[in-house]
Design a protein around this motif. Structure first.
Motif, PDB file in Angstrom:
ATOM      1  N   ALA A 199      82.753 -26.255  49.341  1.00  0.00           N
ATOM      2  CA  ALA A 199      81.855 -26.418  50.685  1.00  0.00           C
ATOM      3  C   ALA A 199      82.889 -27.311  51.774  1.00  0.00           C
ATOM      4  CB  ALA A 199      80.716 -27.155  50.620  1.00  0.00           C
ATOM      5  N   ILE A 200      82.991 -26.775  53.139  1.00  0.00           N
ATOM      6  CA  ILE A 200      83.802 -27.368  53.924  1.00  0.00           C
ATOM      7  C   ILE A 200      82.692 -27.660  55.263  1.00  0.00           C
ATOM      8  CG2 ILE A 200      85.674 -27.551  55.676  1.00  0.00           C
ATOM      9  CD1 ILE A 200      86.581 -27.411  52.697  1.00  0.00           C
ATOM     10  N   PRO A 201      82.207 -28.802  55.271  1.00  0.00           N
ATOM     11  CA  PRO A 201      80.962 -29.059  56.257  1.00  0.00           C
ATOM     12  C   PRO A 201      81.757 -28.737  57.887  1.00  0.00           C
ATOM     13  CG  PRO A 201      81.349 -31.039  54.924  1.00  0.00           C
ATOM     14  CD  PRO A 201      82.413 -30.105  54.468  1.00  0.00           C
ATOM     15  N   SER A 202      80.972 -28.037  58.667  1.00  0.00           N
ATOM     16  CA  SER A 202      81.256 -27.355  59.811  1.00  0.00           C
ATOM     17  C   SER A 202      82.167 -26.538  59.861  1.00  0.00           C
ATOM     18  CB  SER A 202      81.501 -28.554  60.530  1.00  0.00           C
ATOM     19  OG  SER A 202      80.758 -29.699  60.997  1.00  0.00           O
ATOM     20  N   VAL A 203      82.361 -25.836  58.729  1.00  0.00           N
ATOM     21  CA  VAL A 203      83.282 -24.546  58.708  1.00  0.00           C
ATOM     22  C   VAL A 203      82.711 -23.354  57.874  1.00  0.00           C
ATOM     23  CG1 VAL A 203      85.507 -23.901  57.873  1.00  0.00           C
ATOM     24  CG2 VAL A 203      85.316 -26.012  58.819  1.00  0.00           C
ATOM     25  N   GLY A 204      82.343 -23.790  56.603  1.00  0.00           N
ATOM     26  CA  GLY A 204      81.686 -22.614  55.731  1.00  0.00           C
ATOM     27  C   GLY A 204      81.939 -22.891  54.288  1.00  0.00           C
ATOM     28  N   LEU A 205      81.643 -21.798  53.471  1.00  0.00           N
ATOM     29  CA  LEU A 205      81.962 -22.022  51.921  1.00  0.00           C
ATOM     30  C   LEU A 205      82.939 -21.075  51.536  1.00  0.00           C
ATOM     31  CD1 LEU A 205      78.062 -21.560  51.078  1.00  0.00           C
ATOM     32  CD2 LEU A 205      79.343 -23.714  51.379  1.00  0.00           C
ATOM     33  N   TYR A 206      83.669 -21.527  50.551  1.00  0.00           N
ATOM     34  CA  TYR A 206      84.865 -20.802  50.033  1.00  0.00           C
ATOM     35  C   TYR A 206      84.771 -20.699  48.431  1.00  0.00           C
ATOM     36  CZ  TYR A 206      87.179 -21.586  54.682  1.00  0.00           C
ATOM     37  OH  TYR A 206      87.614 -21.443  55.911  1.00  0.00           O
ATOM     38  N   ARG A 207      85.430 -19.552  48.160  1.00  0.00           N
ATOM     39  CA  ARG A 207      85.603 -19.162  46.846  1.00  0.00           C
ATOM     40  C   ARG A 207      86.877 -18.743  46.184  1.00  0.00           C
ATOM     41  NH1 ARG A 207      82.702 -13.903  45.615  1.00  0.00           N
ATOM     42  NH2 ARG A 207      84.614 -13.060  46.238  1.00  0.00           N
ATOM     43  N   SER A 208      87.295 -19.076  45.009  1.00  0.00           N
ATOM     44  CA  SER A 208      88.290 -18.745  44.305  1.00  0.00           C
ATOM     45  C   SER A 208      88.066 -18.186  43.122  1.00  0.00           C
ATOM     46  CB  SER A 208      89.171 -20.205  43.997  1.00  0.00           C
ATOM     47  OG  SER A 208      90.218 -19.742  43.026  1.00  0.00           O
TER      48      SER A 208
END
Length: 288
Positions: free
Chosen positions: A188-197
């Motif tokens: 989770a990157i606040p103010s940016v979004g959610l990422y997955r690997s």
């Protein structure tokens, strides 16, 4: 106390919290209380935020507690499914330094040694609970550390012997969730979004571009079921398809933890603790 975690034998994580607790009275300062039933082989980890140390009990809570972490300013902790391997970040900046230190234990927290062969972890001078997370896979082999600045992620696939530094995106790494095998990693990157690997942290792609106050994440052992919280002032989000689609819940929670199968989810905020038995879709009971 900054962190409390119950490990059910043979290693299923049941409840985990980052709630602030009173070090002297031993009660959660926001008046949340809970009864934890421990069975043979269970471990209860309690971590103090400032200089109250790292406390472990492996005898149902009946015998004396063992302080194995000295007086370090522990920030974040994780452990393997069986609890034998543990990793923790100590806040050196709280002691007047500008970097953190990383520690590991291979004997259930009885003894600790510092890992010094990794890149320096930048530390944003903030008391935000989302800064500097550490998470690992079920075996403890794959370790992931999120930096408080620059969106940096540090990963090791050999129990911390070697490290790789990568930047997901500019910003702060808030929450990290890792599947049991380590194949799926959510950030989770606040103010940016959610990422997955899906390749053990080698590459990441955005799976939710909602720019909001993402604070923490948890996932099931397979990585299929995922929860992302946005602090006490915003509703949480859940996914049942490896992050391909997301639905926002109806309640605000600061943190969450999930059972290995993904059906049971525990939430907490400043008013109490709640749980769900359907992957976070609905809230069943709230304890205040």
């Amino acid at each position: 106390i900054n962190y409390i975690k119950l490990m059910k034998s043979p290693g299923t994580e049941i409840i985990q919290s980052n709630s602030t607790m009173d070090n002297n009275a031993g009660a959660i300062s926001n008046k949340v209380s809970a009864t934890l039933k421990l069975n043979a082989g269970d471990q209860l980890w309690v971590i103090g935020y400032q200089n109250s140390g790292f406390t472990v009990n492996t005898n149902y809570g009946e015998s004396a507690w063992s302080n194995t972490g000295g007086t370090k300013y522990w920030r974040s902790v994780c452990g393997s499914a069986t609890g034998d391997r543990m990793y923790a970040i100590s806040l050196k900046w709280a002691l007047g330094d500008t970097t953190n230190t990383f520690w590991t234990s291979s004997d259930y927290g009885s003894t600790w040694s510092q890992i010094t062969n990794m890149p320096t972890i930048p530390q944003a001078f903030s008391s935000d609970s989302s800064m500097n997370r550490v998470r690992c896979c079920g075996l403890g082999r794959n370790i992931y550390i999120g930096s408080g600045t620059a969106g940096l992620l540090y990963r090791s696939n050999d129990f911390g012997a070697n490290w790789t530094e990568s930047q997901i995106v500019a910003g702060t790494v808030g929450g990290i969730a890792v599947s049991a095998t380590g194949q799926y990693v959510y950030v989770a990157i606040p103010s940016v979004g959610l990422y997955r690997s899906y390749d053990y942290g080698s590459t990441f792609s955005i799976i939710n571009n909602t720019a909001t106050s993402w604070s923490n994440m948890c996932c099931s052992a397979t990585g299929q079921f995922v929860i992302a919280t946005r602090g006490s002032s915003a509703t949480y989000a859940y996914s049942i398809d490896y992050g391909a689609s997301w639905t926002f819940g109806a309640n605000n929670y600061a943190d969450a933890t999930m059972s290995g199968c993904g059906n049971l989810v525990w939430f907490c905020n400043s008013t109490g603790v709640a749980w769900s038995d359907d992957n976070g879709k609905t809230i069943q009971t709230t304890y205040t």
